[in-house]
Design a protein around this motif. Structure first.
Motif, PDB file in Angstrom:
ATOM      1  N   GLU A   1       0.844  -1.199   0.000  1.00  0.00           N
ATOM      2  CA  GLU A   1       0.000   0.000   0.000  1.00  0.00           C
ATOM      3  C   GLU A   1       0.876   1.243   0.000  1.00  0.00           C
ATOM      4  O   GLU A   1       0.775   2.107   0.881  1.00  0.00           O
ATOM      5  CB  GLU A   1      -0.946  -0.001   1.201  1.00  0.00           C
ATOM      6  CG  GLU A   1      -1.979  -1.117   1.157  1.00  0.00           C
ATOM      7  CD  GLU A   1      -2.982  -1.052   2.302  1.00  0.00           C
ATOM      8  OE1 GLU A   1      -2.944  -0.065   3.068  1.00  0.00           O
ATOM      9  OE2 GLU A   1      -3.797  -1.977   2.418  1.00  0.00           O
ATOM     10  N   GLY A   2       1.750   1.347  -0.982  1.00  0.00           N
ATOM     11  CA  GLY A   2       2.564   2.538  -1.146  1.00  0.00           C
ATOM     12  C   GLY A   2       3.843   2.527  -0.323  1.00  0.00           C
ATOM     13  O   GLY A   2       4.138   1.584   0.407  1.00  0.00           O
ATOM     14  N   PRO A   3       4.628   3.624  -0.407  1.00  0.00           N
ATOM     15  CA  PRO A   3       5.884   3.710   0.330  1.00  0.00           C
ATOM     16  C   PRO A   3       5.702   4.277   1.739  1.00  0.00           C
ATOM     17  O   PRO A   3       4.824   5.104   1.991  1.00  0.00           O
ATOM     18  CB  PRO A   3       6.715   4.665  -0.529  1.00  0.00           C
ATOM     19  CG  PRO A   3       5.694   5.569  -1.164  1.00  0.00           C
ATOM     20  CD  PRO A   3       4.461   4.735  -1.373  1.00  0.00           C
ATOM     21  N   VAL A   4       6.564   3.827   2.645  1.00  0.00           N
ATOM     22  CA  VAL A   4       6.660   4.365   4.000  1.00  0.00           C
ATOM     23  C   VAL A   4       8.102   4.818   4.205  1.00  0.00           C
ATOM     24  O   VAL A   4       9.038   4.119   3.794  1.00  0.00           O
ATOM     25  CB  VAL A   4       6.264   3.325   5.065  1.00  0.00           C
ATOM     26  CG1 VAL A   4       6.468   3.868   6.466  1.00  0.00           C
ATOM     27  CG2 VAL A   4       4.813   2.902   4.868  1.00  0.00           C
ATOM     28  N   VAL A   5       8.300   5.975   4.834  1.00  0.00           N
ATOM     29  CA  VAL A   5       9.627   6.562   4.972  1.00  0.00           C
ATOM     30  C   VAL A   5      10.009   6.645   6.450  1.00  0.00           C
ATOM     31  O   VAL A   5       9.218   7.114   7.275  1.00  0.00           O
ATOM     32  CB  VAL A   5       9.682   7.969   4.340  1.00  0.00           C
ATOM     33  CG1 VAL A   5      11.099   8.531   4.410  1.00  0.00           C
ATOM     34  CG2 VAL A   5       9.197   7.920   2.890  1.00  0.00           C
ATOM     35  N   PHE A   6      11.236   6.190   6.749  1.00  0.00           N
ATOM     36  CA  PHE A   6      11.749   6.263   8.110  1.00  0.00           C
ATOM     37  C   PHE A   6      12.893   7.269   8.153  1.00  0.00           C
ATOM     38  O   PHE A   6      13.896   7.113   7.444  1.00  0.00           O
ATOM     39  CB  PHE A   6      12.242   4.893   8.575  1.00  0.00           C
ATOM     40  CG  PHE A   6      11.144   3.886   8.757  1.00  0.00           C
ATOM     41  CD1 PHE A   6      10.573   3.683  10.004  1.00  0.00           C
ATOM     42  CD2 PHE A   6      10.667   3.148   7.680  1.00  0.00           C
ATOM     43  CE1 PHE A   6       9.547   2.759  10.179  1.00  0.00           C
ATOM     44  CE2 PHE A   6       9.648   2.222   7.840  1.00  0.00           C
ATOM     45  CZ  PHE A   6       9.082   2.024   9.094  1.00  0.00           C
ATOM     46  N   ASP A   7      12.745   8.310   8.960  1.00  0.00           N
ATOM     47  CA  ASP A   7      13.795   9.313   9.191  1.00  0.00           C
ATOM     48  C   ASP A   7      14.207   9.202  10.655  1.00  0.00           C
ATOM     49  O   ASP A   7      13.780   9.994  11.495  1.00  0.00           O
ATOM     50  CB  ASP A   7      13.283  10.721   8.870  1.00  0.00           C
ATOM     51  CG  ASP A   7      13.111  10.941   7.377  1.00  0.00           C
ATOM     52  OD1 ASP A   7      14.101  10.789   6.646  1.00  0.00           O
ATOM     53  OD2 ASP A   7      11.991  11.256   6.952  1.00  0.00           O
TER      54      ASP A   7
END
Length: 362
Positions: free
Chosen positions: A155-161
């Protein structure tokens, strides 16, 4: 080269000599898949900045493997997870690893001070219950040039910062918001992300079952969409993307074959000894853009004629700048030699440095 049949093959391109690594010559470190004694499955390899090779040993009882730069082998258990599939490494030497299967999510692993002592190793699991991941599958992971970890899900991209991904209270990831038809929406929420790669301009290339989506470096804008209807892409199911920073080519693997797209090159240098432009010379029948490669990342580029008049000004994406061969008014430049200067805010480099020439023939 990782094989899904029998281990790893190392090929010396100069001599043609090949070395095959399997269970027997790694001291049992490379393991056969549980329940399938014929296969040593290696879906992914990744080198860290020290030259150690990290290996996903799919289906093994100790599925995370490292071969050090001095040819010592170690493997590590990952409790509850054996089907490790893809890996990338962030600036803090954390290993972000996808786990194949529905609901298996993503793990982040750090080996501590050394490979032999596992008492200080750290591991954390990211799933729909513990992070911003909502999709039931995690397919891929890529670290961008700013250190953000992009994870491709169903279900799309997830970004970890996260400077500390083991901080369970703060590091949960987030989705990117974009504007679609004037309405805020989650970036590619309806797309299954099969592959991710980052080019020299820090743009994200997201491979899906409906082609490729290219986002701006910030991830909040979709710059391009490539599919079989609007581009030479030969198949819409983009299974793997790989970027060559020297040539500026994004390699694309699909069900119908492999092809490449030339984009921004990557470089970290502030010296300008290998800058070149192509095509050069620009001949009368050429109508496309002119690429200037070998620049430092994101420098300002000025193009002037032989009299010193500024013709065009732009910025490099990664190590590449693009000129359409026209001036600011959109008028094609006349025949002649044009000088290319690079400008940088780096106080250790000259403000304007001549880097190359371009010859235009009309």
């Amino acid at each position: 080269m990782g094989s899904f049949w029998n281990g790893i093959l190392k090929l010396n391109r100069e001599t043609g000599q090949a070395t095959h690594y399997n269970t027997e010559n790694t001291g049992g470190i490379l393991q056969r898949r549980i329940g399938d004694p014929l296969r040593i499955r290696i879906p992914y390899l990744k080198f860290d900045k020290e030259g150690n090779m990290w290996v996903c040993n799919f289906g093994a009882s100790r599925p995370l493997v490292v071969k050090t730069k001095d040819d010592k082998w170690f493997n590590f258990s990952v409790p509850g997870s054996t089907n490790l599939s893809k890996i990338d490494i962030d600036a803090y030497e954390n290993k972000w690893i996808t786990v194949q299967g529905v609901g298996n999510g993503l793990i982040v692993y750090h080996e501590g001070k050394d490979f032999e002592n596992t008492s200080d190793d750290q591991i954390r699991y990211f799933t729909a219950a513990t992070s911003a991941i909502t999709g039931n599958k995690v397919n891929c992971v890529a670290v961008d040039l700013n250190g953000s970890v992009w994870v491709g899900t169903s279900e799309g991209p997830v970004v970890f910062d996260c400077t500390d991904p083991f901080d369970t209270g703060r590091c949960k990831g987030s989705t990117k918001k974009v504007i679609e038809d004037g309405i805020p929406a989650i970036l590619l929420k309806a797309e299954e992300i099969l592959s991710i790669a980052v080019d020299g301009g820090n743009k994200k290339w997201l491979g899906t079952r409906n082609g490729i989506f290219v986002t701006a470096p910030s991830g909040d804008t979709v710059l391009y969409t490539f599919n079989t209807r609007n581009s030479p892409l030969i198949d819409n199911t983009v299974k793997q993307l790989a970027y060559n920073g020297e040539s500026g080519e994004m390699w694309i693997s699909t069900n119908a074959g492999i092809q490449s797209f030339r984009t921004a090159t990557s470089t970290a240098t502030r010296t300008y000894t290998d800058v070149y432009a192509f095509p050069n010379p620009v001949r009368p029948d050429y109508q496309g853009d002119i690429a200037i490669r070998g620049l430092a990342r994101d420098v300002q580029v000025k193009i002037v004629d032989m009299s010193g008049r500024l013709v065009y000004e732009t910025y490099a994406e990664g190590g590449t700048a693009i000129w359409n061969g026209k001036d600011y008014n959109g008028v094609p430049s006349t025949s002649g030699t044009y000088l290319v200067f690079a400008s940088t805010t780096d106080i250790t480099s000259p403000a304007d440095t001549f880097v190359t020439k371009i010859l235009i023939v009309r």
